[in-house]
Scaffold this active site. Sequence first.
Site, mmCIF file in Angstrom:
data_model
loop_
_atom_site.group_PDB
_atom_site.id
_atom_site.type_symbol
_atom_site.label_atom_id
_atom_site.label_comp_id
_atom_site.label_asym_id
_atom_site.label_seq_id
_atom_site.Cartn_x
_atom_site.Cartn_y
_atom_site.Cartn_z
ATOM 1 N N LYS A 99 0.796 -1.083 0.097
ATOM 2 C CA LYS A 99 0.410 -0.109 -0.424
ATOM 3 C C LYS A 99 1.175 1.259 -0.065
ATOM 4 C CE LYS A 99 -1.362 0.892 3.780
ATOM 5 N NZ LYS A 99 -1.421 1.697 4.930
ATOM 6 N N THR A 100 2.253 0.711 0.932
ATOM 7 C CA THR A 100 2.286 2.292 1.089
ATOM 8 C C THR A 100 3.128 2.752 0.322
ATOM 9 O OG1 THR A 100 3.030 2.052 3.192
ATOM 10 C CG2 THR A 100 4.499 3.501 2.506
ATOM 11 N N ASP A 142 -4.120 8.125 2.789
ATOM 12 C CA ASP A 142 -4.181 6.440 3.226
ATOM 13 C C ASP A 142 -4.799 6.044 3.913
ATOM 14 O OD1 ASP A 142 -1.650 4.458 3.612
ATOM 15 O OD2 ASP A 142 -0.694 5.360 4.542
ATOM 16 N N GLU A 143 -4.378 5.169 4.392
ATOM 17 C CA GLU A 143 -5.323 4.290 5.543
ATOM 18 C C GLU A 143 -7.439 5.289 5.161
ATOM 19 O OE1 GLU A 143 -4.851 2.069 6.970
ATOM 20 O OE2 GLU A 143 -2.455 2.517 8.115
ATOM 21 N N GLN A 159 -9.442 -3.324 7.934
ATOM 22 C CA GLN A 159 -8.124 -3.198 8.579
ATOM 23 C C GLN A 159 -9.113 -1.690 9.302
ATOM 24 O OE1 GLN A 159 -3.619 -3.442 8.449
ATOM 25 N NE2 GLN A 159 -4.808 -4.394 6.052
ATOM 26 N N ARG A 174 0.022 -8.553 11.237
ATOM 27 C CA ARG A 174 1.443 -7.774 11.375
ATOM 28 C C ARG A 174 3.045 -8.825 10.779
ATOM 29 N NH1 ARG A 174 0.169 -4.380 8.927
ATOM 30 N NH2 ARG A 174 -1.866 -4.952 9.181
#
Length: 754
Positions: free
Chosen positions: A35-36, A220-221, A251, A601
């Site tokens: 994603k990043t 983001d997010e 998430q 994670r």
Amino acid sequence: MSKVDILDSLNPAQRSAVTASGGPILVLAGPGSGKTRVLTHRIAYLIREKRVEPWRIMAVTFTNKAAREMVHRVNALLDGDPQGMTLGTFHATCVRILRRESESLSRYDNRFLIFDSADQRRVVSQALADLNIDDSRFQPNRMLNNISNAKNEIVSADDYSANNYPTEITKRVYQRYQEILVANNAMDFDDLLMNAVLLFDEHADILERYQRRYEHILVDEFQDTNTVQYELLKRLSAYHENIFVVGDADQSIYRWRGADFRNIRRFGQHFPKSQQILLEQNYRSTQIILDAAKAVIRRNHDRVDKELFTDRKGGELIKLSEAYNEADEATMVVDTIARLEKDGTLAGSCAVMYRTNAQSRVLEEAFIRAGVNYRLVGATRFYSRREIKDLIAFLRLVYSPIDSVSFGRTINTPPRGIGKKTLEVLYDWAEANGWRPGEALLKLVSNDNIQHPFSGRAYSALTRFGNLLHNWIELSAQITVGDLLDSILEGVDYRSYIDDGTDMGRDRWANVMELLGVAIEYEDHDLGQFLEQVALVSDIDNLEDNADAPTLLTLHSAKGLEFPVVFIVGLADGSLPHSRSLEDGEELAEERRLFYVGLTRALDRVFLSYAFRRTSFGESQVTVPSRFLHDIPVELVEGSNLQKRRRVTIEKASSWDWSRSTPKSHESNVDGGGVRKDLPEPSTRAPSQPSQRARVVTEAKYSTGQNVYHQKFGEGVVIESNLTGIDEEVVVAFSDLGIKKLVASLAKLEIREE
DNA sequence: GGATCTCATGTTTTT
DNA sequence: CATGAGATCC
């Protein structure tokens, strides 16, 4: 770096996201799917290949850490710093806009302060007091929640709809609360966002300027945006409509803060032309871990299933362990890390995650006992420690003497003989003259001829502090923040106040020194900037990469991070899922997502654990293993049969409750805290219980009409009892609180004889 | 009038 | 158990 390099390392889905032409784009990105990477590469691509000027790009994240990392990675891709890009958290971005446009803010100037939650509590208490409202009937926290929710929905105090008495009260408190903030030239966190939206709505010209400026907006997010944030994005992107959002509904863990992952769905509706791109390849976890995580999240309703896959076939099984109590659980974690280390795993690659900050304490103790270093994120957060808040309050008062909250905090800290009575007189005197308390104090020392109501002791105490403040204000224009803080520490002899020679005192003083260190680093920034930084940082922001010690952190702060080895502790019903979410399906779903976030994670190994007994409130209770453990397929877990474990523990828990409601039980609080001697040690406990006891949960213990007593809810009558298969659900009508549904093995219900 | 002490009360997660 | 607010002591 060439175009080839920017796109080279990307898979086809990632590449299509990075190179997508303009327009609204929604990237649904599973955990570990890059994603990043997609965000940073797209920024680099826009700048390098599409020749978009950096200052025309806005990228928003939720934490400063994420923002910093993005800057870092973009810089690396572009081999230099793209000047002028707007990249930061929602809050920081809004502050920047509000300060720049402060001339158009009717009620604030550009030196406005940012009030944190402790300040908010003070303000709301003040509001309640001003309105003569009993704060036990209308709890400040409750009020703050209501106010915060309203602001997240962009509802101002005057627009707040009051349709019954409690909402009427909330409205009045909200109004008064807001008046106090304005009088202090202060905004709370929610104001930062809401006022930005209101500014745009009231000044079409300003909005248009920003709309035209930001050719590309990246988020983001996105699943964690709330209404204000979403509305802000809608406004800013309305002109170019190049809005690129990345998120994962699974998430979404900030519902309590107003976040609504349904914004993802709304995005598609609001931008019918939007493209949707799915990132399903996970580059992080082993197949085993991913399968476990998928199995857990799949049980949530109302979601779109993603087909996450990984090339990392197989992997180590997930290890599940029960410990006797939390201390043993913590020791077990420390021992396991030590063992892993011996086998070549770096301690720094391990993370220990838990649901609530309070759970970190036992872990810390275990690490300390074993002499193992660790790094802790959050807990009693640095900037909310008393001594730090004190000193920030001094600095704030120097920066903005009209800030009455900081004034109230510092006026008699350390104690200098200015008590309630003197303060009352000061407040009245200030109000009669139309001054804020801090201004009044300054007038008292800067104007010899002033008429004032003070005498003797009170006067000298006030002027002594007033002179200090006056001095600091003068100094602040000439010296650095570090020197100013130093001068404050000395002026009030803060050390002898905080450092009483005890361990705690030394810790507190060490914190002060740490703050001083931070202040000294800010050398070239002015006081205002320093205060703003301090208000907007979170603990996770200060987490440095590549440390050599294990990290302790909440599941919430773990979001966005990854670790080769992940421990999740406290997997008991009531902890995870948290007890306050058990009755609400939506909240329970969020707890599940939280667990999902934790699991995903991990790169290589996952260790799950719970304690058989848990101490809360100083009283020890038997736990039930988390219901979420159920959902992990048995073949992915090393060792035991989960279902059986859960059943056995419930049986034990019930059998213990059973023994509690013997005639002696009324005194059970007296000796109930300790470990009972008649119990076998954990290692020697028999794997199964006599069938007599096993039947406790298959037979109802409570029946309609029984009088029962609950420690918190008081007296009540059982209305209904249902067996759920694994436990007993009791519906009780309490005389004070009405009808509640309770889980028998968790609620401490005593049966009262007629 | 002010400081110290005790008692009660209440703990999710955070920008 | 830790912090905050009232009551008592100085």
